[in-house]
Write a protein that holds these residues in place. Structure first.
Motif, PDB file in Angstrom:
ATOM      1  N   ASP A 126       1.034  -1.250   0.009  1.00 21.66           N
ATOM      2  CA  ASP A 126       0.072   0.119  -0.074  1.00 21.66           C
ATOM      3  C   ASP A 126       0.804   1.363   0.093  1.00 21.66           C
ATOM      4  N   LYS A 127       1.371   1.713  -1.130  1.00 21.35           N
ATOM      5  CA  LYS A 127       2.177   2.887  -1.572  1.00 21.35           C
ATOM      6  C   LYS A 127       1.540   4.142  -1.064  1.00 21.35           C
ATOM      7  N   ALA A 128       0.033   4.031  -1.262  1.00 17.20           N
ATOM      8  CA  ALA A 128      -0.671   5.601  -0.931  1.00 17.20           C
ATOM      9  C   ALA A 128      -0.666   5.808   0.515  1.00 17.20           C
ATOM     10  N   VAL A 129      -0.703   4.782   1.405  1.00 13.68           N
ATOM     11  CA  VAL A 129      -0.663   5.120   2.853  1.00 13.68           C
ATOM     12  C   VAL A 129       0.815   5.653   3.262  1.00 13.68           C
ATOM     13  N   GLN A 130       1.868   5.180   2.450  1.00 15.18           N
ATOM     14  CA  GLN A 130       3.296   5.813   2.899  1.00 15.18           C
ATOM     15  C   GLN A 130       3.223   7.343   2.647  1.00 15.18           C
ATOM     16  N   ARG A 131       2.685   7.590   1.509  1.00 14.53           N
ATOM     17  CA  ARG A 131       2.877   8.774   0.788  1.00 14.53           C
ATOM     18  C   ARG A 131       1.632   9.886   1.551  1.00 14.53           C
ATOM     19  N   GLU A 132       0.429   9.499   1.731  1.00 17.13           N
ATOM     20  CA  GLU A 132      -0.459  10.509   2.135  1.00 17.13           C
ATOM     21  C   GLU A 132      -0.707  10.309   3.734  1.00 17.13           C
ATOM     22  N   ASN A 133      -0.432   9.293   4.400  1.00 17.21           N
ATOM     23  CA  ASN A 133      -0.826   9.167   6.024  1.00 17.21           C
ATOM     24  C   ASN A 133       0.305   8.444   6.672  1.00 17.21           C
ATOM     25  N   PRO A 134       1.458   9.012   6.865  1.00 16.73           N
ATOM     26  CA  PRO A 134       2.543   8.500   7.392  1.00 16.73           C
ATOM     27  C   PRO A 134       2.131   7.914   8.772  1.00 16.73           C
ATOM     28  N   LYS A 135       1.241   8.655   9.541  1.00 15.01           N
ATOM     29  CA  LYS A 135       0.778   8.396  11.042  1.00 15.01           C
ATOM     30  C   LYS A 135       0.021   6.945  10.973  1.00 15.01           C
ATOM     31  N   LEU A 136      -0.774   6.600   9.848  1.00 13.83           N
ATOM     32  CA  LEU A 136      -1.481   5.378   9.564  1.00 13.83           C
ATOM     33  C   LEU A 136      -0.488   4.350   9.270  1.00 13.83           C
TER      34      LEU A 136
END
Length: 366
Positions: free
Chosen positions: A219-229
């Motif tokens: 899930d690359k999108a989580v790394q870019r958009e929501n680092p806390k999650l």
């Protein structure tokens, strides 16, 4: 002269009284009318026709219709007497009551049908008389060759409609009988009920953790958009792995407590990379730190390295957990009752099918 005038006046008064009485009678009789009609004046022997009796009278006047049962006259039979039908006219001030009689005759003759008598307010009223001519069936006696004698008895071939009920009854009897025998055998044997429970084998802690890390990595999108999650999910995987691998509840401990406890189990170098991962996660979650993408990838690799360095390999000689478990249970009282009810229902159904089969055989061949 006076006497003549007096007598003449007396006679005139008497005439007026008679005229008034006559007018009253005419008006009274005009208030009631009785009419009888017949559908057909000519019939062949055995044919039927209808006679309709219709009475017109003032509303609410008591009416008595003729009571006819079997015969109208000798030779004319009454087959059916319909219920009277009432029709209201002049806003309900006048009634028209009608009644139908279905008649027939089996003797050829000209019949005189007498008037029908009805009573209104106890006074009789008559309809007109009717006539009915009944003819016999014409027979050509000069050409007897046109008559045909009795036919011989012929065998009628059986069709599917004739035997379908029999076939279905036989199939139903065999099926229900077999089911009833099966239930009886099960009831008498009283064998235990065997249940097979499928068990999902539990993965070793390092394999379960690696599966979850692969999902986070994809899930690359989580790394870019929501680092806390991203760091929350990553540290939860590491904490769960530590709990399963080292036996202490890392999910309820702070990062420093986890590192301190791990130092008791491992050397400082193996825990250093994990410590940097936990410190970065705390900064992201509580200090709104914005890590770079290469920093995220490095911490993910640190988590994988920590798992690989601390994983516990499976013993190849260890006994594997079963994937299926067989559980035997004795049949309960409720189960025995269900079997008894099933036996009774299927046996009764088989008996009914046998009865239908026997009846069909008798009807077809006897």
């Amino acid at each position: 002269m006076k006497q003549y005038i007096y007598n003449k006046g007396k006679n005139g008064l008497r005439t007026l009284c008679c005229l008034a009485a006559w007018l009253v009678a005419v008006v009274a009789s005009a208030q009631v009318s009785v009419e009888a009609t017949i559908d057909s004046l000519q019939l062949l022997i055995g044919e039927q026709t209808k006679i309709r009796l219709e009475v017109s009278l003032n509303a609410n006047d008591p009416l008595t219709l003729p009571l006819l049962k079997d015969t109208l006259v000798t030779g004319v039979e009454i087959l059916e007497v319909a219920q009277p039908d009432t029709q209201r006219l002049n806003n309900g001030k006048r009634w028209v009551v009608s009644q139908e009689y279905l008649v027939t005759s089996f003797d050829s003759a000209l019949y005189y049908l007498p008037p029908f008598e009805v009573k209104v307010n106890g006074r009789p009223y008559l309809s007109k008389a009717l006539a009915l001519k009944v003819y016999s069936v014409p027979v050509d006696t000069l050409h007897p060759d046109q008559f045909f004698g009795p036919k011989t008895v012929r065998a009628v071939p059986l069709t599917w409609d004739d035997v379908s009920v029999l076939v279905y009854a036989v199939l139903a009897m065999l099926l229900l009988g077999a089911v009833a025998v099966f239930f009886v055998i099960r009831y008498r044997n009283n064998k235990p009920i065997i249940k097979i429970i499928k068990v999902q084998p539990k993965l070793p802690p390092h394999l379960a953790a690696m599966q979850q890390i692969e999902q986070i990595k994809a899930d690359k999108a989580v790394q870019r958009e929501n680092p806390k999650l991203y760091y929350t999910e990553l540290t939860d995987v590491i904490r769960t792995y530590i709990r399963e691998r080292f036996g202490f509840n890392a999910l309820e401990m702070t990062s420093s407590e986890i590192v301190e406890r791990l130092l008791q189990e491992k050397d400082k170098e193996s825990v250093a990379d994990l410590q940097r991962l936990l410190e970065t996660a705390d900064l992201v979650k509580f200090a709104k730190h914005a890590p770079l993408m290469n920093e995220n990838d490095m911490n993910l690799l640190n988590a994988i390295d920590f798992i690989n360095e601390t994983k516990q390999e499976e013993d190849p000689h260890a006994k594997k957990e079963p994937t299926e478990i067989k559980v035997e249970e004795k049949r309960s009282k409720q189960g025995r009752r269900v079997l008894l009810a099933s036996i009774a229902v299927t046996a009764l159904g088989a008996a009914v099918a046998l009865y239908v089969m026997v009846r069909q055989i008798i009807d077809l061949f006897f």
